[in-house]
Design an enzyme around this catalytic site. Sequence first.
Site, PDB file in Angstrom:
ATOM      1  CG  HIS A  42      -1.842   1.195   1.465  1.00 14.01           C
ATOM      2  ND1 HIS A  42      -2.509   1.947   0.492  1.00 14.01           N
ATOM      3  CD2 HIS A  42      -1.699   2.094   2.537  1.00 14.01           C
ATOM      4  CE1 HIS A  42      -2.986   3.025   0.982  1.00 14.01           C
ATOM      5  NE2 HIS A  42      -2.527   3.475   2.372  1.00 14.01           N
ATOM      6  CG  HIS A  61       0.610   6.907   4.317  1.00 15.31           C
ATOM      7  ND1 HIS A  61       1.180   6.324   3.162  1.00 15.31           N
ATOM      8  CD2 HIS A  61      -0.500   6.632   4.414  1.00 15.31           C
ATOM      9  CE1 HIS A  61       0.191   5.294   2.812  1.00 15.31           C
ATOM     10  NE2 HIS A  61      -1.028   5.680   3.419  1.00 15.31           N
ATOM     11  CD  GLU A 116      -3.691   4.273  10.169  1.00 16.66           C
ATOM     12  OE1 GLU A 116      -3.886   3.480   9.613  1.00 16.66           O
ATOM     13  OE2 GLU A 116      -3.729   5.573   9.771  1.00 16.66           O
ATOM     14  CG  ASP A 117       0.711   0.104  14.475  1.00 17.09           C
ATOM     15  OD1 ASP A 117       1.516   1.154  14.507  1.00 17.09           O
ATOM     16  OD2 ASP A 117       1.311  -1.012  14.261  1.00 17.09           O
ATOM     17  CG  ASP A 148      -4.045   6.659   2.056  1.00 17.04           C
ATOM     18  OD1 ASP A 148      -3.480   5.617   2.290  1.00 17.04           O
ATOM     19  OD2 ASP A 148      -4.941   7.128   2.800  1.00 17.04           O
ATOM     20  CG  ASP A 180     -19.079  15.180 -23.211  1.00 15.49           C
ATOM     21  OD1 ASP A 180     -20.100  14.317 -23.128  1.00 15.49           O
ATOM     22  OD2 ASP A 180     -18.539  15.909 -22.097  1.00 15.49           O
TER      23      ASP A 180
HETATM   24 MN    MN Z   1      -2.843   4.642   3.649  1.00 16.85          MN
END
Ligand code: MN
Length: 487
Positions: free
Chosen positions: A47, A71, A75-76, A137, A260
């Site tokens: 990811h 990035h 998070e954890d 992301d 279009d």
């Molecule tokens: Mn992410």
Amino acid sequence: MQDVNEIINLLKSHSKSDIELITKAFEFSQKAHEGQERFSREPYFIHPFEVAKDLANLQLDSKTIAAALLHDVCEDKSISEKTIKKEFGDETAFLVAGVTKLGQLKYHGAELQIENLRKMFLAMAKDIRVILIRLADRVHNMKTLQYVPEEKQKRIALETLEIYAPLANRLGMGKFKGQLEDLAFQYVYPEEYKKIKEMIKGKYEEKEKDLIKVKYGIEKELRENDIKYFHIDSRVKHLYSLFKKLQRPEINMNIDIVYDLIALRIIVKTIEDCYKVLGIIHKMWKPIPGKIKDYIATPKPNGYQSLHTTVFATGGKITEIQIRTEQMHEEAEYGIAAHWAYAESGKPREGGRFNPRLSWVNQLIEWQKGTKASKDFLETLRIDFFKDRVFCFTPKGDVIDLPEGATTIDFAYSIHSDIGNHASGAIVNNKFVSLDTVMKNGDIIEIQTQKNKKPSAEWLERAKTSLAKKQIRAAMKESGLFKRIIK
Ligand code: MN
């Protein structure tokens, strides 16, 4: 196995220190995510790797790419912001922290919150690169949404449609916007998605065949008219944008009058050539009145520039043609990111396409001047509008919007008068703080209460909002009265 060279090779230019930074972030992230899996059962590292590649493709600077790789490592909470700062320096750490904070924003479908969330995104991001990382992301998360538990899919897709895609649009990033909308479409409106898929069956193929002749005719004519450099290709209308167009009253779901579905795009070197080509085309075929749009003289609010015309082309086939310069093309696809690209020197590119004096904020303000639309999303982009506002979260991720200088006391009262009146302490970003702590953008605040707690006169000085002051006074009156009675 992922290879850091896949990222580096996408960069048109890079220094030795760029490679070092990116490689270090690559290895750090790979190690941090070791053993973690995505819902797809793939290794998690895929990811951040894909997100970084997407941004390398946009030629963003090495710090942004490093931050993209990193990035999700905070998070954890096993890796701290401090560690990132120590290993990668202030700027990269600042970007990672911004992305992590923005990730805590969640949209639960309340109408009222949309505005706040969009505002908050911009106010909090502070640096456009934080938003660019978040957008990339989200693109990758949407590409793999099929693996996410069903009950989560719709929320994420709706958030994409309501928050992320409009944001990409405002930043002029047509490519991200189109991708995000089309990926979200089938989850948010599954029935309509099926219907449109059915409707367009065979249409694109049919149209493509017609266009071969038209394209050939134009090429010949341009050469004869001494247009030295040009490039013609076709662009297929995005599905979600088609869905929205079909709903317009004048179209009324009749796909045969959407001209279009596929448009021809002519890319030339200069603005003069744009108008010259338009003239040549109108000499070849009659334009439909009212369908000629000069977005070069009058760009769209998000900066989009092009000439559009719709003509009765070869065999009476109605065809939309878009004419623009290379630079306009790049900006239509990549928007603000096209302005962000850095040259070898590490300094912003000089010359026509990048004005180093314009920060992205100024850029947005410039774009805004070009429009008179009022109730549009762009209203929320007025930076001075939220210059003096602070946006904070409840632990559940709800956004609380308060004036600058507001304290946790104001925060408590803005949730509920009872919480204000009985507040005993506050936890800001996991740390205990006193109740008069001034809040900053993006703080996550939890108010602690005790039944016997009461507001004090001091609070009146610490509170900034009139709502809090009013309620403190009311509560003090009440408790004062109470004392007198028992005396
Ligand atoms: Mn992410």
